[in-house]
Structure formats: C-alpha cells, structure tokens
Enzyme design. Structure first.
Site, mmCIF file in Angstrom:
data_model
loop_
_atom_site.group_PDB
_atom_site.id
_atom_site.type_symbol
_atom_site.label_atom_id
_atom_site.label_comp_id
_atom_site.label_asym_id
_atom_site.label_seq_id
_atom_site.Cartn_x
_atom_site.Cartn_y
_atom_site.Cartn_z
ATOM 1 N N GLU A 50 3.815 6.251 -7.896
ATOM 2 C CA GLU A 50 3.969 6.002 -9.340
ATOM 3 C C GLU A 50 4.735 4.706 -9.633
ATOM 4 O O GLU A 50 4.558 4.113 -10.697
ATOM 5 C CB GLU A 50 4.693 7.182 -10.012
ATOM 6 C CG GLU A 50 3.865 8.454 -10.096
ATOM 7 C CD GLU A 50 2.613 8.292 -10.964
ATOM 8 O OE1 GLU A 50 2.674 7.565 -11.968
ATOM 9 O OE2 GLU A 50 1.578 8.889 -10.603
ATOM 10 N N LEU A 93 11.400 6.123 -6.090
ATOM 11 C CA LEU A 93 10.166 6.266 -5.311
ATOM 12 C C LEU A 93 10.051 5.104 -4.336
ATOM 13 O O LEU A 93 10.368 3.967 -4.664
ATOM 14 C CB LEU A 93 8.951 6.296 -6.233
ATOM 15 C CG LEU A 93 8.860 7.467 -7.207
ATOM 16 C CD1 LEU A 93 7.531 7.428 -7.949
ATOM 17 C CD2 LEU A 93 9.025 8.802 -6.504
ATOM 18 N N SER A 94 9.606 5.426 -3.130
ATOM 19 C CA SER A 94 9.432 4.412 -2.097
ATOM 20 C C SER A 94 8.420 4.945 -1.091
ATOM 21 O O SER A 94 8.390 6.155 -0.825
ATOM 22 C CB SER A 94 10.770 4.163 -1.392
ATOM 23 O OG SER A 94 10.555 3.518 -0.150
ATOM 24 N N GLY A 151 8.864 -5.108 -9.006
ATOM 25 C CA GLY A 151 9.703 -3.955 -9.338
ATOM 26 C C GLY A 151 11.188 -4.288 -9.233
ATOM 27 O O GLY A 151 11.616 -4.972 -8.302
ATOM 28 N N HIS A 189 4.427 1.834 -7.970
ATOM 29 C CA HIS A 189 3.413 0.772 -7.956
ATOM 30 C C HIS A 189 2.538 0.860 -9.211
ATOM 31 O O HIS A 189 2.208 -0.160 -9.818
ATOM 32 C CB HIS A 189 2.509 0.914 -6.728
ATOM 33 C CG HIS A 189 3.217 0.766 -5.412
ATOM 34 N ND1 HIS A 189 3.379 1.808 -4.545
ATOM 35 C CD2 HIS A 189 3.788 -0.309 -4.819
ATOM 36 C CE1 HIS A 189 4.019 1.390 -3.471
ATOM 37 N NE2 HIS A 189 4.279 0.112 -3.604
ATOM 38 N N GLY A 221 0.810 -1.222 0.000
ATOM 39 C CA GLY A 221 0.000 0.000 0.000
ATOM 40 C C GLY A 221 0.837 1.263 0.000
ATOM 41 O O GLY A 221 2.020 1.248 -0.333
ATOM 42 N N LEU A 230 0.430 3.672 -2.127
ATOM 43 C CA LEU A 230 0.803 3.512 -3.532
ATOM 44 C C LEU A 230 1.340 4.798 -4.149
ATOM 45 O O LEU A 230 0.829 5.888 -3.894
ATOM 46 C CB LEU A 230 -0.402 3.000 -4.321
ATOM 47 C CG LEU A 230 -0.995 1.687 -3.789
ATOM 48 C CD1 LEU A 230 -2.217 1.287 -4.616
ATOM 49 C CD2 LEU A 230 0.032 0.569 -3.768
#
Ligand code: AMP
Length: 278
Positions: free
Chosen positions: A29, A181-182, A143, A31, A25, A27
C-alpha cells in the site's frame, strides 16, 4: 498497462512520462499511495521495478529480497499505471551512463543510514541517474519513509541539472500497530512484526516528549533506554532539521530511527513540528 522489459523498446516508444515511481517491487500500500499521488499530479505514469544489487550492503539481504512480479503487475494494472519498466541489469548498464562518483555529496551519503550502509546511497544515485536518462520524467514520486533518500535524489537532480520535480508522499502504516509498510516486513515472523511496531511507538513518544519541552538529549537517552530492553538493535535515533536534514535547530524537526530486528533492517521517522510553528 504496457510492460517494457527492454530499454530499447521503452526508448523507441518515445513516451512522454509525467510521473515516475521507481521501486524494487514486492509492492504494498505504501507504493500504491505513491501511484495515487502521481495520479493526482499527472496522467502518464511510469513505475519501474528493479532490485538494484549494488545498493545492498549485505549479500543475504539481497538474496532474501522478496520478488513478486506477477502480483505486482496485477496491482499496477488495478492502480491504473500506464507503463511498467522492468529491465535487467545489463540492459540498464548498457543503455545509460553511470553516476560520476567524483560528485558524491559525502556529507550526505555517509551520514545517518549512509554511515551504516557504506556505498548504499552512491549506488542509489547511480541507479536513479541511469533511470532518469532512460525515463526522462517531469516528476519523480518518492516516499517520506526513506527520508534521507529524498535529499540524495535532490542532490542528484542539482548535480546533473535535471529538470525533474520531486513530489513526496507520506508514510503508509499498518492499521493498529503503526508499523511502516516495507517490503522487508514480509521477512518478519508474526511475533517480530509485533515487536517492530515498538519503533513507531518510540517515535510517537519522542514527539510527545518534545511537545512537553523535554530537551532533545534527554529524549534520545530515553529512546535508547527503551530499546535496551527490547530485541531491536538500534543503529541510530536522532533529530534533524526537517528541511535540510542537517543538525536539529529551532525549526521543524524530524526524528529518524534505524535498527535491526533479527536480520531485518528497519527504518522509520516522524515529523516533529517546531512549537513556534504549531
Ligand atoms: P522500495 O521499493 O522500497 O525501493 O521503495 C520505493 C518507493 O516507495 C520509495 O520512494 C519509498 O520511499 C516508497 N515507500 C516504501 N515504503 C513506503 C511506505 N510505507 N509509505 C510510503 N512510501 C513508501
């Protein structure tokens, strides 16, 4: 999008899931890019949101993990996802068998991130094994940001002989800074975020030095030297074989890095092509 909170209801619906995107969750970009990859490869897409407490090696990290279910549902609807599975711990555990720890591939789960996060990958294997039993997908979308995790799940598929194809999707980064992104980035202050982008800069530098024929040991020394001056505590920076994640050789390589900025653990990697394959 149909939302399932109950495993029984999910299983009774006898859905024919083509692509499965497991997430925790919050979320972003990254994901959503996995969902796009899923859409290119298939029609019936199931996303799961489940924050697996067992895979957190630090209680504070679990307690501070960002939960944004309403926003996540909005994003998934917009992305055209067919099913969301959002179960609770007991429901999952009562409706699936655990991963049998005697099969644990320790050479893999105790390496790199596993060396610093004891039990993490065993817990990842356990939850993905449980989700596979429930979702029974044809593909799993993963990913490249969590590069070691791809290998761990590949092992899981081999161990249990699952007929599931792994489809990988490239790392999505912040425009400008290159920071991967994380979900954990939301725990960083604006100042820390700026600092965190030094991780990707270091990876890019390692790729440039490699292309300039600088030996791997010297590149490693240079990268560690850079971080000695910065408030990022590096756990590891290393090169590995891109296809096997074993020791680096003359094939295509990947440079992997993990470190702490304050209490936030950050990981990233960059693919470094073999000069013979360029
Ligand atoms: P998480 O919610 O962090 O467990 O991640 C769920 C999936 O999203 C995993 O397959 C991750 O590798 C993937 N993922 C996380 N961050 C990114 C990113 N920046 N780019 C691409 N995939 C990502």
């Amino acid at each position: 999008m149909k939302i399932f909170n109950s495993i029984n209801e999910f299983c009774n619906s006898q859905l024919d899931i083509e692509s499965f995107v497991p997430t925790m969750g919050n979320l972003h970009e990254g994901h959503l890019s996995l969902i796009n990859t899923a859409k290119k490869n298939s029609k019936n897409i199931c996303v799961s949101i489940y924050v697996n407490k067992n895979q957190f090696t630090n209680k504070k990290d679990f307690d501070s993990y960002p939960i944004t279910l309403d926003e996540d549902i909005y994003k998934l609807e917009k992305a055209g996802v067919n099913y969301l599975l959002n179960p609770c711990k007991d429901d999952i555990e009562n409706n699936s068998s655990p991963f049998d720890a005697k099969f644990e591939p320790k050479y893999l789960t105790n390496d790199l991130c596993g060396k610093y996060r004891k039990g993490h990958f065993l817990a990842v294997m356990d939850i993905v094994h449980r989700l596979f039993q429930i979702v029974n997908p044809k593909n799993i979308i993963l990913g490249e940001k969590d590069y070691q995790q791809i290998f761990v799940i590949k092992e899981l598929i081999e161990i249990y002989n699952y007929n599931i194809k792994i489809i990988t999707s490239p790392t999505i980064r912040e425009k400008g800074s290159g920071l991967a992104l994380s979900s954990r980035n939301s725990l960083l202050t604006a100042e820390q975020k700026k600092m965190a982008s030094e991780i990707y800069k270091a990876l890019q530098l390692s790729a440039i030095l490699y292309a300039d024929n600088v030996p791997l040991d010297q590149i490693k020394d240079k990268i560690y030297e850079i971080f000695e001056q910065l408030p990022i505590e590096i756990e590891y920076f290393t090169f590995r074989d891109l296809k096997t994640l074993q020791q680096a050789n003359d094939n295509d390589l990947i440079a992997l890095i993990a470190g702490y900025l304050g209490n936030v653990r950050l990981i990233d990697n960059i693919i470094v092509k073999s000069k013979t394959n360029l």
